[in-house]
Design a protein around this motif. Structure first.
Motif, PDB file in Angstrom:
ATOM      1  N   UNK A 199      -9.741  -1.321 -11.842  1.00  0.00           N
ATOM      2  CA  UNK A 199      -8.507  -0.875 -12.505  1.00  0.00           C
ATOM      3  C   UNK A 199      -7.299  -1.033 -11.571  1.00  0.00           C
ATOM      4  N   UNK A 200      -7.520  -0.789 -10.269  1.00  0.00           N
ATOM      5  CA  UNK A 200      -6.417  -0.928  -9.322  1.00  0.00           C
ATOM      6  C   UNK A 200      -6.008  -2.386  -9.162  1.00  0.00           C
TER       7      UNK A 200
ATOM      8  N   UNK B 178      -8.664  -1.958  -1.181  1.00  0.00           N
ATOM      9  CA  UNK B 178      -8.294  -0.593  -1.574  1.00  0.00           C
ATOM     10  C   UNK B 178      -8.608   0.387  -0.449  1.00  0.00           C
ATOM     11  N   UNK B 179      -7.638   1.267  -0.167  1.00  0.00           N
ATOM     12  CA  UNK B 179      -7.817   2.277   0.876  1.00  0.00           C
ATOM     13  C   UNK B 179      -7.340   3.627   0.352  1.00  0.00           C
ATOM     14  N   UNK B 180      -8.175   4.648   0.536  1.00  0.00           N
ATOM     15  CA  UNK B 180      -7.783   6.018   0.176  1.00  0.00           C
ATOM     16  C   UNK B 180      -7.145   6.663   1.410  1.00  0.00           C
TER      17      UNK B 180
ATOM     18  N   UNK C 254       0.667  -5.056   4.654  1.00  0.00           N
ATOM     19  CA  UNK C 254       1.697  -4.658   3.687  1.00  0.00           C
ATOM     20  C   UNK C 254       0.956  -3.816   2.646  1.00  0.00           C
ATOM     21  N   UNK C 255       1.566  -2.726   2.190  1.00  0.00           N
ATOM     22  CA  UNK C 255       0.856  -1.765   1.336  1.00  0.00           C
ATOM     23  C   UNK C 255       1.518  -1.575  -0.021  1.00  0.00           C
ATOM     24  N   UNK C 256       0.708  -1.737  -1.066  1.00  0.00           N
ATOM     25  CA  UNK C 256       1.136  -1.495  -2.447  1.00  0.00           C
ATOM     26  C   UNK C 256       0.562  -0.143  -2.867  1.00  0.00           C
ATOM     27  N   UNK C 257       1.415   0.739  -3.358  1.00  0.00           N
ATOM     28  CA  UNK C 257       0.972   2.090  -3.706  1.00  0.00           C
ATOM     29  C   UNK C 257       0.418   2.108  -5.134  1.00  0.00           C
TER      30      UNK C 257
ATOM     31  N   UNK D  39       1.218  12.780  -0.130  1.00  0.00           N
ATOM     32  CA  UNK D  39       0.194  13.257  -1.060  1.00  0.00           C
ATOM     33  C   UNK D  39      -1.090  12.489  -0.760  1.00  0.00           C
ATOM     34  N   UNK D  40      -2.221  12.985  -1.265  1.00  0.00           N
ATOM     35  CA  UNK D  40      -3.426  12.152  -1.252  1.00  0.00           C
ATOM     36  C   UNK D  40      -3.096  10.903  -2.049  1.00  0.00           C
ATOM     37  N   UNK D  41      -3.406   9.745  -1.503  1.00  0.00           N
ATOM     38  CA  UNK D  41      -2.918   8.493  -2.083  1.00  0.00           C
ATOM     39  C   UNK D  41      -3.982   7.405  -2.080  1.00  0.00           C
ATOM     40  N   UNK D  42      -3.727   6.382  -2.870  1.00  0.00           N
ATOM     41  CA  UNK D  42      -4.543   5.164  -2.867  1.00  0.00           C
ATOM     42  C   UNK D  42      -3.589   3.992  -2.721  1.00  0.00           C
ATOM     43  N   UNK D  43      -3.880   3.106  -1.766  1.00  0.00           N
ATOM     44  CA  UNK D  43      -3.063   1.907  -1.597  1.00  0.00           C
ATOM     45  C   UNK D  43      -3.945   0.667  -1.698  1.00  0.00           C
ATOM     46  N   UNK D  44      -3.308  -0.443  -1.989  1.00  0.00           N
ATOM     47  CA  UNK D  44      -3.940  -1.749  -1.848  1.00  0.00           C
ATOM     48  C   UNK D  44      -3.217  -2.425  -0.695  1.00  0.00           C
TER      49      UNK D  44
END
Length: 196
Positions: free
Chosen positions: A2-3, A31-33, A50-53, A101-106
């Motif tokens: 989904x991400x 994907x990184x939490x 480079x990070x996509x939120x 916040x608790x986050x997920x990035x690509x």
């Protein structure tokens, strides 16, 4: 998956990708939490990604020799964040980037991004347009800081990014707008009293 679809949809708003191109692009990200208060960039280390939120909120800031910090940028869902000077030039970072916040990035590595850009002009076009928009935004911000009053800067931010203002600490917003937390409180109180 989904991400991956989220970033594919994001890229397709800028360039038209075939299904195969979309798969290749998305496969270059990992994907990184990230936990709240975890740093993804720190000074003196070369930024590798480079990070996509995908989910969450981040703050990029610098600290001067007196321990005073200044917010450079925020990022929430569908935004990008890193120390671009370090990432693009592959030199040591000068800022911190922390999760609010608790986050997920690509994340995409510098090397993988270069390979993507060399392999397909659409990918290069996408990253070029991102860079152009970032440069234009930073110029607007500099001009705003030089020509607008603190209250005008606050009003503009609230008009454009109300969803961010709800999620970030007041001290971070104050430092982004170039004012003290106390001054920001006065502006907010003044506006609240006008409404009542």
């Amino acid at each position: 998956m989904i991400n991956n679809q989220q970033i594919i949809d994001y890229v397709k708003r800028t360039v038209d990708l075939t299904d195969q191109e979309a798969v290749i692009f998305a496969a270059s990200f990992r994907e990184v939490k990230i936990k709240k208060r975890q740093f993804i960039v720190q000074p003196n280390f070369i930024v590798k990604n480079r990070n996509y939120v995908v989910k969450g909120a981040f703050r990029a800031y610098v600290v001067d020799d007196y321990g005073q910090d200044s917010t450079i940028a925020f990022a929430i869902e569908d935004w990008w964040i890193t120390d671009y000077n370090s990432y693009i030039l592959q030199k040591p970072a000068t800022m911190f980037v922390i999760a609010l916040e608790d986050s997920i990035i690509l994340e995409i590595s510098y090397e993988k991004e270069q390979m993507l850009k060399q392999s397909n002009h659409k990918f290069e076009t996408f990253f070029r347009i991102r860079a152009e928009r970032t440069a234009a935004f930073m110029q607007q911000r500099i001009i705003s800081n030089l020509t607008q009053t603190a209250e005008e800067r606050y009003d503009r931010f609230m008009e454009r990014y109300p969803q961010i203002a709800e999620r970030i600490p007041q001290y971070a917003l104050a430092s982004y707008l170039g004012m003290t937390t106390e001054f920001l409180s006065r502006i907010r109180n003044k506006k609240a009293s006008k409404k009542s």
